[in-house]
Design an enzyme around this catalytic site. Structure first.
Site, PDB file in Angstrom:
ATOM      1  N   ALA A 188     121.041  17.215  82.322  1.00  0.00           N
ATOM      2  CA  ALA A 188     121.136  18.341  82.903  1.00  0.00           C
ATOM      3  C   ALA A 188     122.228  18.663  81.485  1.00  0.00           C
ATOM      4  CB  ALA A 188     121.333  19.031  84.050  1.00  0.00           C
ATOM      5  N   ALA A 189     122.867  19.438  80.714  1.00  0.00           N
ATOM      6  CA  ALA A 189     122.941  19.918  80.059  1.00  0.00           C
ATOM      7  C   ALA A 189     122.220  21.221  79.443  1.00  0.00           C
ATOM      8  CB  ALA A 189     124.709  19.197  79.774  1.00  0.00           C
ATOM      9  N   GLY A 190     121.546  21.025  79.341  1.00  0.00           N
ATOM     10  CA  GLY A 190     119.320  21.409  79.136  1.00  0.00           C
ATOM     11  C   GLY A 190     119.162  22.832  79.173  1.00  0.00           C
ATOM     12  N   ASP A 191     119.301  21.522  80.816  1.00  0.00           N
ATOM     13  CA  ASP A 191     118.117  21.843  81.763  1.00  0.00           C
ATOM     14  C   ASP A 191     119.355  23.568  81.780  1.00  0.00           C
ATOM     15  OD1 ASP A 191     116.668  20.964  81.753  1.00  0.00           O
ATOM     16  OD2 ASP A 191     117.343  19.347  83.022  1.00  0.00           O
TER      17      ASP A 191
HETATM   18  O1  RIB Z   1     117.135  16.647  82.623  1.00  0.00           O
HETATM   19  C1  RIB Z   1     117.726  16.027  83.158  1.00  0.00           C
HETATM   20  C2  RIB Z   1     117.355  15.362  84.225  1.00  0.00           C
HETATM   21  O2  RIB Z   1     115.684  15.124  83.592  1.00  0.00           O
HETATM   22  C3  RIB Z   1     117.362  14.561  85.008  1.00  0.00           C
HETATM   23  O3  RIB Z   1     117.660  15.074  85.735  1.00  0.00           O
HETATM   24  C4  RIB Z   1     116.414  13.538  85.977  1.00  0.00           C
HETATM   25  O4  RIB Z   1     115.717  13.703  87.012  1.00  0.00           O
HETATM   26  C5  RIB Z   1     114.796  14.477  84.403  1.00  0.00           C
HETATM   27  O5  RIB Z   1     113.829  15.015  84.765  1.00  0.00           O
END
Ligand code: RIB
Length: 306
Positions: free
Chosen positions: A249-252
């Site tokens: 989730a760092a990219g998110d």
């Molecule tokens: O980018 C991380 C995410 O990728 C995770 O939370 C997982 O659910 C996938 O979608």
């Protein structure tokens, strides 16, 4: 321009295995722990933006199972408008994630309800919202829903942002609907067929994505920072030094933080700092949604480097 960030994307139950090192093909290894977290690139990006403090609406789909009910509670608890998160029969999106001792990860996603997000649902849900600054989407919902998100975002006068993760068979016409495309270096290499190991190479790949039609391309490079290009300029943003624990989730967090900063009126240079700080902080904690930083921490890190 409005102040709202609209995220069109996935919501997943993340099943996370911590282990010393990834197994080779055909090999069995012991894991250290099994944890369940809220995740999905869409939900992670929506929470990252909401924790910065901007109004966020999420468009997506959950299943009729227990994880669907749990993920809806997460959306509500984060203060995200989830009225356009549909419920469909069947299972919710589920991700199997391995995180090794260095914090690196491997992810397999079962789309579940995310595969039922339709172009029409996206179009009508965006049309019903006002005050939209940003429409942000990623690759974990069907491609026609992604195209619809970018079209409806443009129609609403919003800035459109695509995080092409995972890489899919995106129609080339999609890029001309995108104001900012944000792949990581691996995705940029897959999308362009170009090498992206160095900053210069990643910048060339970013320029290639701009030639395909995107207004701006930002290539994130993990601990090496990010590079960006538009039709007539290019630049870079240094990473904040951290010790990674879990990069899930760092990219998110980068995409959500950057979107929130743009929605607040920051220019691209500032927004890159906010995105980088959010991404760095997310890598210092375990899990997807649980790792996403709040405004105070992001702002403190951004201002500490000024
Ligand atoms: O980018 C991380 C995410 O990728 C995770 O939370 C997982 O659910 C996938 O979608």
């Amino acid at each position: 321009m409005g102040a709202r960030v609209v995220v069109v994307g996935s919501l997943n139950l993340d099943l996370v295995i911590g282990l010393e090192r990834m197994p080779d093909s055909g090999e069995t290894v012991f894991g250290d722990a099994l944890e369940q977290h809220a995740g999905g690139k869409g939900l992670n990006q929506a929470v990252a933006a909401a924790r910065i403090g901007v109004p966020v609406s999420m468009i997506g789909a959950l299943g009729s199972d227990a994880s669907g009910a749990w993920l809806r509670d997460v959306v509500d608890a984060e203060g995200i408008d989830g009225s356009a998160v549909a419920q469909v029969d069947g299972i919710s999106g589920t991700a199997l994630i391995e995180v090794d001792a260095s914090g690196a990860n491997r992810i397999v996603v079962i789309a579940g309800a995310n595969a039922h997000v339709t172009a029409e649902h996206v179009r009508t849900s965006i049309a019903a919202l006002d005050d939209i600054a940003i429409v942000l989407t990623q690759g974990e919902v069907p491609t026609d829903a992604i195209v619809s998100a970018m079209q409806a975002g443009r129609a609403a006068g919003a800035r459109t942002i695509l995080n092409p993760a995972p890489v899919r068979d995106y129609p080339e016409a999609l890029y001309s609907l995108v104001d900012i495309v944000i792949p990581n270096e691996h995705e940029a290499a897959q999308l362009t067929g170009l090498p992206t190991e160095t900053a210069d190479q990643a910048t060339v790949a970013a320029r290639h994505l701009v030639r395909l039609g995107a207004g701006c391309a930002i290539v994130t490079r993990g601990g090496e920072g990010a590079v960006w290009a538009t039709a007539d300029a290019s630049g870079s943003c240094a990473a904040f030094p951290i010790v990674p624990v879990d990069t899930v989730a760092a990219g998110d967090a980068f995409c959500g933080g950057l979107s929130a900063a743009l929605a607040e009126g920051h220019d691209l240079t500032d927004a890159l700092r906010w995105g980088s700080a959010a991404g760095a902080l997310a890598a210092t904690a375990a899990g997807a949604v649980p790792s996403l930083p709040r405004r105070e921490s992001v702002e403190r890190l951004v201002t500490s480097a000024e």
